[in-house]
Every structure is written in C-alpha cells, then in structure tokens.
Write an enzyme that holds these catalytic residues in place. Structure first.
Site, PDB file in Angstrom:
ATOM      1  N   ALA A 170      -4.048  -6.909  -3.731  1.00 27.05           N
ATOM      2  CA  ALA A 170      -5.139  -7.079  -2.759  1.00 27.05           C
ATOM      3  C   ALA A 170      -4.915  -6.209  -1.530  1.00 27.05           C
ATOM      4  O   ALA A 170      -5.837  -5.556  -1.033  1.00 27.05           O
ATOM      5  CB  ALA A 170      -5.250  -8.551  -2.360  1.00 27.05           C
ATOM      6  N   TYR A 171      -3.694  -6.176  -1.039  1.00 23.30           N
ATOM      7  CA  TYR A 171      -3.358  -5.401   0.155  1.00 23.30           C
ATOM      8  C   TYR A 171      -3.525  -3.904  -0.107  1.00 23.30           C
ATOM      9  O   TYR A 171      -4.091  -3.183   0.714  1.00 23.30           O
ATOM     10  CB  TYR A 171      -1.916  -5.729   0.546  1.00 23.30           C
ATOM     11  CG  TYR A 171      -1.422  -5.064   1.805  1.00 23.30           C
ATOM     12  CD1 TYR A 171      -1.858  -5.489   3.057  1.00 23.30           C
ATOM     13  CD2 TYR A 171      -0.473  -4.041   1.747  1.00 23.30           C
ATOM     14  CE1 TYR A 171      -1.379  -4.904   4.219  1.00 23.30           C
ATOM     15  CE2 TYR A 171       0.009  -3.451   2.905  1.00 23.30           C
ATOM     16  CZ  TYR A 171      -0.445  -3.886   4.133  1.00 23.30           C
ATOM     17  OH  TYR A 171       0.033  -3.298   5.285  1.00 23.30           O
ATOM     18  N   ALA A 172      -3.043  -3.453  -1.268  1.00 22.20           N
ATOM     19  CA  ALA A 172      -3.156  -2.028  -1.607  1.00 22.20           C
ATOM     20  C   ALA A 172      -4.617  -1.608  -1.741  1.00 22.20           C
ATOM     21  O   ALA A 172      -4.999  -0.519  -1.283  1.00 22.20           O
ATOM     22  CB  ALA A 172      -2.403  -1.742  -2.904  1.00 22.20           C
ATOM     23  N   ALA A 226      -7.161  -2.884  -0.193  1.00 20.38           N
ATOM     24  CA  ALA A 226      -7.739  -2.834   1.146  1.00 20.38           C
ATOM     25  C   ALA A 226      -7.287  -1.583   1.894  1.00 20.38           C
ATOM     26  O   ALA A 226      -8.096  -0.889   2.527  1.00 20.38           O
ATOM     27  CB  ALA A 226      -7.356  -4.095   1.930  1.00 20.38           C
ATOM     28  N   LYS A 227      -5.998  -1.286   1.822  1.00 20.59           N
ATOM     29  CA  LYS A 227      -5.464  -0.142   2.564  1.00 20.59           C
ATOM     30  C   LYS A 227      -5.981   1.189   2.008  1.00 20.59           C
ATOM     31  O   LYS A 227      -6.244   2.125   2.769  1.00 20.59           O
ATOM     32  CB  LYS A 227      -3.936  -0.170   2.537  1.00 20.59           C
ATOM     33  CG  LYS A 227      -3.325  -1.216   3.453  1.00 20.59           C
ATOM     34  CD  LYS A 227      -3.743  -0.995   4.897  1.00 20.59           C
ATOM     35  CE  LYS A 227      -2.993  -1.877   5.872  1.00 20.59           C
ATOM     36  NZ  LYS A 227      -3.487  -1.702   7.261  1.00 20.59           N
TER      37      LYS A 227
END
Length: 251
Positions: A153-155, A157-158
């Site tokens: 999820a973080y990747a 978004a980034k």
C-alpha cells in the site's frame, strides 16, 4: 545572506522525523517556515526549537487527508508570511503488511494521506507558487523504488506521488515552478524505535547502505532539500533524488 532569506515554506508533517529535519534546515537558511501536523505537542516542540535558533515559524494543526485542512494550511501560510515559495509534501501514513493481507482500508489510508493530499496541496498552492516562481518537493520512498516486501500500500502511494510530480514538472515548468521528489533513508525517532526493537533488521538495513549509516533528518535530508529549493538548483525539475546513502544501488 542565507540562501532562502525572504522566502516562505510550508512543510506538512513538519513536527517530527524527516519533516522536522527539513523544517529546521529551511529555517536555518533564512526561510519563514509553516509546519503542519495532527499532534499539537510535536508541532510546538519543533516550533520552539526553530524560534530558539532565531527562525520565523508558524504552526497549523490539521490533517492532510482533509481537503479543507489542506486549503487552510496554504491560506494560513500566505496570511502569516505574505507569500509561499516552497511546498514540501512530507506527511504520509504508512501501512506495512504482506500484499495478500493488504486491505482496501490500507490503500484508502495511504492514498488519502499520500497522493491525494499531495494533489490537494499542490492545487491549493499553485496560484501562490506561480506568483513566486516557487518550488515543490514531494517525498517518495526507496522502499517503493525497490519494491520492498510488506510495503504494498505504501509503495503504491509513493510511486503515485512520483508520477504526479513528473506531470506537474512538465505542466508547471512554463510558470517557472520546479517540482521534484526526494527519497530519504533517515534515522527518524520512529526508525530508531524500530531498529532498537529489531536489531537484526537494523543490521541488515545498514549492511545494504554503501555509506554504512542512516541519514540524519536535518543535516543529510533537510539541508539537501534546502539546497534543492534554492537558486543553486534552478535548472532541476521532474527529478528523483535518492537521499539514501546508495541503498538502491545494492537493492
């Protein structure tokens, strides 16, 4: 004369960690700094530190996941300091979970606090940045660039933020606005806590960094951002600066 004298910067998530380091470095170069966040105590502590060093600072309590709050952050910056020259989109919620266990709620959280927040802040700041021919710095992640496990999820978004950055660099270049990404690997308080609790993981991370250490939020990350938004780098836009000690070289 400090490089950023007479300018005003807005740093989201500026009360702690990398955001705090960036805010301190911008203020040290003469910028008037607005720091935002959801925790009043950390904002006050950082503001007191900046003021104690002789810097100009203003705090805004708010959530970058709320469009009205983002609009208010930008408006208060201009009301307090009369202009906006630098926007640093640092705030971001993180979820670490294997891909097969990642939920829609995880994606919603990381996107609302990440690319959607960046999108809203950039739109709100645009009229002021056009006037100042200013600069935007968005925070990416080496974990996303590498595709590190448990960061789905973080990747996502980034990397969405990096895509948005490149589009803005093309569209806003005509206004004299530069838009870049930095991907830091810094020893924030959260990273220190994690490494203290997981010494084996800390050893593996450090062994993958050619420079052999994590970056300092102010001296390694913040000063680089200050240089990036200064007149020393007016020909750089649409770029991703990997401020991670060479970690991705070995990824």
């Amino acid at each position: 004369m400090a490089r950023l004298s007479g300018r005003a910067a807005l740093v989201t998530g500026g009360g702690q960690g990398v955001g705090r380091g960036i805010a301190l470095a911008l203020a040290a170069e003469g910028a008037a700094v607005v720091i935002t966040g959801r925790t009043e105590r950390t904002l006050k502590d950082t503001a007191d530190e900046i003021a104690g060093r002789g810097g100009r600072v203003h705090t805004v309590l708010g959530d970058v996941g709320d469009r009205d709050d983002v609009d208010r952050m930008v408006a208060e910056t201009v009301r307090e300091f009369g202009r906006l020259d630098t926007l640093v989109n640092n705030a971001q919620s993180s979820v670490q979970r294997p891909l097969e266990q990642t939920t829609y709620a995880d994606l919603e959280l990381t996107y609302r606090s990440g690319p959607l927040a960046v999108f809203h802040a950039m739109q709100a700041a645009l009229p002021h940045l056009r006037e100042s021919r200013g600069s935007v710095v968005n925070l990416g992640s080496s974990a996303a660039v590498q595709g590190e496990v448990s960061f789905a999820a973080y990747a996502m978004a980034k990397e969405a933020i990096r895509g948005l950055t490149r589009v803005a660099a093309r569209e806003w270049g005509a206004y004299g606005i530069r838009v870049n990404v930095v991907c830091p690997a810094a020893l924030s308080p959260a990273a220190e806590e994690f490494f203290a609790a997981h010494p084996d993981k800390a050893e593996r991370v450090l062994s993958a960094i050619p420079l052999g250490r994590m970056g300092d939020p102010e001296t390694d990350i913040g000063r680089a951002v200050a240089a990036l938004v200064s007149d020393d780098m007016t020909y750089l836009t649409g770029a991703t600066l990997m401020l991670e000690g060479g970690r991705t070289l070995l990824g």
